[in-house]
Design a protein around this motif. Structure first.
Motif, PDB file in Angstrom:
ATOM      1  N   ARG A   1       0.836  -1.209   0.000  1.00  0.00           N
ATOM      2  CA  ARG A   1       0.000   0.000   0.000  1.00  0.00           C
ATOM      3  C   ARG A   1       0.869   1.258   0.000  1.00  0.00           C
ATOM      4  NH1 ARG A   1      -3.053  -3.107   3.492  1.00  0.00           N
ATOM      5  NH2 ARG A   1      -2.156  -2.093   5.311  1.00  0.00           N
ATOM      6  N   TRP A   2       1.947   1.239   0.797  1.00  0.00           N
ATOM      7  CA  TRP A   2       2.833   2.399   0.845  1.00  0.00           C
ATOM      8  C   TRP A   2       3.449   2.640  -0.525  1.00  0.00           C
ATOM      9  CZ3 TRP A   2       7.942   3.387  -0.164  1.00  0.00           C
ATOM     10  CH2 TRP A   2       8.403   4.635   0.250  1.00  0.00           C
ATOM     11  N   LEU A   3       3.945   1.593  -1.169  1.00  0.00           N
ATOM     12  CA  LEU A   3       4.527   1.758  -2.502  1.00  0.00           C
ATOM     13  C   LEU A   3       3.496   2.293  -3.489  1.00  0.00           C
ATOM     14  CD1 LEU A   3       6.712  -1.442  -2.870  1.00  0.00           C
ATOM     15  CD2 LEU A   3       7.533   0.920  -2.876  1.00  0.00           C
ATOM     16  N   ARG A   4       2.301   1.718  -3.475  1.00  0.00           N
ATOM     17  CA  ARG A   4       1.242   2.118  -4.391  1.00  0.00           C
ATOM     18  C   ARG A   4       0.844   3.580  -4.159  1.00  0.00           C
ATOM     19  NH1 ARG A   4      -3.674  -1.086  -3.201  1.00  0.00           N
ATOM     20  NH2 ARG A   4      -3.954   0.600  -1.738  1.00  0.00           N
ATOM     21  N   GLU A   5       0.732   3.955  -2.882  1.00  0.00           N
ATOM     22  CA  GLU A   5       0.316   5.316  -2.558  1.00  0.00           C
ATOM     23  C   GLU A   5       1.406   6.349  -2.803  1.00  0.00           C
ATOM     24  OE1 GLU A   5      -0.934   4.867   1.482  1.00  0.00           O
ATOM     25  OE2 GLU A   5      -2.746   3.764   0.923  1.00  0.00           O
TER      26      GLU A   5
ATOM     27  N   LEU B   1       3.699   6.232  -5.429  1.00  0.00           N
ATOM     28  CA  LEU B   1       4.241   6.176  -6.782  1.00  0.00           C
ATOM     29  C   LEU B   1       4.498   7.565  -7.348  1.00  0.00           C
ATOM     30  CD1 LEU B   1       2.231   3.262  -8.406  1.00  0.00           C
ATOM     31  CD2 LEU B   1       4.643   3.292  -7.771  1.00  0.00           C
ATOM     32  N   ASP B   2       3.706   8.548  -6.947  1.00  0.00           N
ATOM     33  CA  ASP B   2       3.910   9.905  -7.437  1.00  0.00           C
ATOM     34  C   ASP B   2       4.609  10.796  -6.414  1.00  0.00           C
ATOM     35  OD1 ASP B   2       1.829   9.990  -5.649  1.00  0.00           O
ATOM     36  OD2 ASP B   2       0.582  11.318  -6.863  1.00  0.00           O
ATOM     37  N   ASN B   3       5.059  10.212  -5.308  1.00  0.00           N
ATOM     38  CA  ASN B   3       5.739  10.958  -4.256  1.00  0.00           C
ATOM     39  C   ASN B   3       7.246  10.804  -4.456  1.00  0.00           C
ATOM     40  OD1 ASN B   3       6.912  11.950  -1.920  1.00  0.00           O
ATOM     41  ND2 ASN B   3       5.350  11.106  -0.577  1.00  0.00           N
ATOM     42  N   THR B   4       7.810  11.719  -5.199  1.00  0.00           N
ATOM     43  CA  THR B   4       9.227  11.636  -5.558  1.00  0.00           C
ATOM     44  C   THR B   4      10.118  11.579  -4.325  1.00  0.00           C
ATOM     45  OG1 THR B   4       8.723  12.920  -7.521  1.00  0.00           O
ATOM     46  CG2 THR B   4      11.032  12.699  -6.935  1.00  0.00           C
TER      47      THR B   4
ATOM     48  N   GLU C   1      13.923   8.495  -0.992  1.00  0.00           N
ATOM     49  CA  GLU C   1      14.393   7.933   0.281  1.00  0.00           C
ATOM     50  C   GLU C   1      14.597   6.428   0.147  1.00  0.00           C
ATOM     51  OE1 GLU C   1      11.857   8.897   3.553  1.00  0.00           O
ATOM     52  OE2 GLU C   1      11.921  11.046   3.109  1.00  0.00           O
ATOM     53  N   LEU C   2      13.685   5.786  -0.548  1.00  0.00           N
ATOM     54  CA  LEU C   2      13.799   4.338  -0.746  1.00  0.00           C
ATOM     55  C   LEU C   2      15.030   4.011  -1.571  1.00  0.00           C
ATOM     56  CD1 LEU C   2      12.624   1.493  -0.509  1.00  0.00           C
ATOM     57  CD2 LEU C   2      11.232   1.991  -2.512  1.00  0.00           C
TER      58      LEU C   2
END
Length: 77
Positions: free
Chosen positions: A36-40, A42-45, A50-51
């Motif tokens: 869910r974090w990855l999906r949410e 996707l547009d958070n550069t 950070e990842l």
């Protein structure tokens, strides 16, 4: 089926199976939270940077999970 087992033996087996299932559920819930974090994000550069800034290469699934967990934790702070 259970004729040779005592009631206590069946209880111990049931408790062990319940514990195993609880561990599996906790692992599945952690995986779902990462997804869910990855999906949410996707547009958070910033979050994805950070990842990707996780130290070194991410050669294993466990280390990738740790990188996501770390990014999730930093986002929550």
């Amino acid at each position: 089926m259970f004729e040779s087992e005592t009631y206590e033996e069946r209880c111990w087996k049931a408790e062990a199976e319940n514990a195993r299932l609880r561990e599996e559920l906790a692992a599945a819930q952690a995986d779902a939270a990462r997804y869910r974090w990855l999906r949410e994000n996707l547009d958070n550069t910033e979050a994805l940077e950070e990842l990707y800034e996780y130290p070194g290469d991410i050669p294993t699934a466990e280390e990738f999970d740790a990188a996501i967990d770390n990014a999730m934790q930093e986002e929550g702070e």
